[in-house]
Design an enzyme around this catalytic site. Structure first.
Site, PDB file in Angstrom:
ATOM      1  N   TYR A 153     -12.437  -5.415 -40.962  1.00 16.10           N
ATOM      2  CA  TYR A 153     -13.555  -4.744 -41.098  1.00 16.10           C
ATOM      3  C   TYR A 153     -15.417  -5.372 -40.754  1.00 16.10           C
ATOM      4  O   TYR A 153     -16.261  -5.069 -40.026  1.00 16.10           O
ATOM      5  CB  TYR A 153     -13.716  -4.451 -42.094  1.00 16.10           C
ATOM      6  CG  TYR A 153     -15.491  -3.166 -43.419  1.00 16.10           C
ATOM      7  CD1 TYR A 153     -15.229  -2.317 -43.257  1.00 16.10           C
ATOM      8  CD2 TYR A 153     -16.081  -4.004 -43.532  1.00 16.10           C
ATOM      9  CE1 TYR A 153     -16.425  -1.385 -43.337  1.00 16.10           C
ATOM     10  CE2 TYR A 153     -16.996  -3.313 -44.348  1.00 16.10           C
ATOM     11  CZ  TYR A 153     -17.604  -1.599 -43.451  1.00 16.10           C
ATOM     12  OH  TYR A 153     -18.476  -1.718 -44.380  1.00 16.10           O
ATOM     13  N   LYS A 157     -17.908  -4.230 -38.304  1.00 16.73           N
ATOM     14  CA  LYS A 157     -19.282  -4.288 -38.138  1.00 16.73           C
ATOM     15  C   LYS A 157     -20.393  -4.826 -37.511  1.00 16.73           C
ATOM     16  O   LYS A 157     -21.837  -4.801 -36.925  1.00 16.73           O
ATOM     17  CB  LYS A 157     -20.024  -4.727 -39.671  1.00 16.73           C
ATOM     18  CG  LYS A 157     -19.247  -3.206 -40.921  1.00 16.73           C
ATOM     19  CD  LYS A 157     -20.203  -2.268 -40.539  1.00 16.73           C
ATOM     20  CE  LYS A 157     -18.713  -0.906 -39.585  1.00 16.73           C
ATOM     21  NZ  LYS A 157     -19.659  -0.268 -39.967  1.00 16.73           N
TER      22      LYS A 157
END
Length: 258
Positions: A153, A157
């Site tokens: 994740y 990002k």
């Protein structure tokens, strides 16, 4: 007034941003991954122009979504908000065989950018966790490394911030910026989150439609409408170009020059 397309706007920060934009008198096009979510979005934001459907876990669906968006004409701003979180305990795969997190958080926004008419402004929702992100171009999709959901994740990002900055360099006619909302109590953030939920979506809106000088920049990174310095990796132009090349290779979609 501006016309704004917001991905992932059936709940959470995307829906809050859509509500605020409608309240301010702007035209808003929502996005949801399926029919049920589209009905929820339309009910929650009754002043929206319409809701487009497209599952970000499918490149074919993303391509259809881009075509539908283009049929509506050009947008003043596109907010790339849709994402999945950091709690996936194993490497789930998309319909195209990519990791679920990479497909939704990185490849889908890249494909939409490449296929849609360039808007006047682009806003990418990143995260403080981008500072932990890495760009491993040798194993971009976690095919060899042991799976780590939080790291995957964080990587995506970082990708989102890098996409914003790469586009700021490559598309001088588009204002392209990234922002972080903070750790807030949405479905993704969870009930224990301590950030300011009311403030979290306002930077998206500000970057998308506000005409004050601080909001009409490009290649910036923001938190609560204040400029912040993104990580060194996010600002590395060679890494940005490597990311674009990896996205082009995996999606088969070339990024237009402008």
């Amino acid at each position: 007034m501006a016309r704004v397309f917001i991905t992932g706007s059936s709940d959470g920060l995307g829906r809050n941003a859509a509500k605020l934009l409608v309240e301010l008198g702007h035209e808003v096009v929502l996005h949801a991954r399926n029919e049920d979510r589209a009905r929820e979005a339309a009910a929650a934001v009754p002043g929206a122009e319409r809701t487009l459907i497209g599952d970000f876990a499918s490149l074919a669906a993303v391509k259809r979504l881009a075509a539908k968006a283009n049929e509506l004409g050009s947008f003043d701003a596109v907010i790339h908000n849709a994402a999945v979180g950091y709690r996936e305990k194993r490497r789930l795969t998309s319909q195209d065989g990519f990791s679920h997190v990479l497909a939704i958080n990185t490849l889908a926004p890249y494909a939409l950018v490449a296929l849609m008419h360039p808007p006047k402004r682009l806003v990418f929702v990143s995260s403080e966790l981008h500072r932990r992100g890495r760009v491993d171009l040798a194993d971009f999709d976690w095919e060899r490394r042991p799976w780590n959901g939080t790291q995957a994740y964080s990587d995506t990002k970082l990708h989102d911030a890098m996409l914003a900055f790469a586009l700021a360099r490559r598309w001088p006619s588009t204002l392209s910026n990234a922002m972080e909302p903070g750790w807030v109590a949405t479905k993704m953030g969870g009930a224990r989150a301590t950030g300011d939920l009311d403030a979290a979506h306002r930077t998206q809106v500000w970057l998308a439609v506000d005409n004050q000088q601080a909001a009409t920049v490009t290649g910036g990174y923001f938190f609560h409408r204040q400029s912040r310095l993104a990580s060194n990796a996010a600002r590395d132009t060679a890494l940005q170009d490597g990311l674009i090349a990896a996205c082009e290779r995996l999606t088969g979609i070339a990024l237009p020059s402008s």
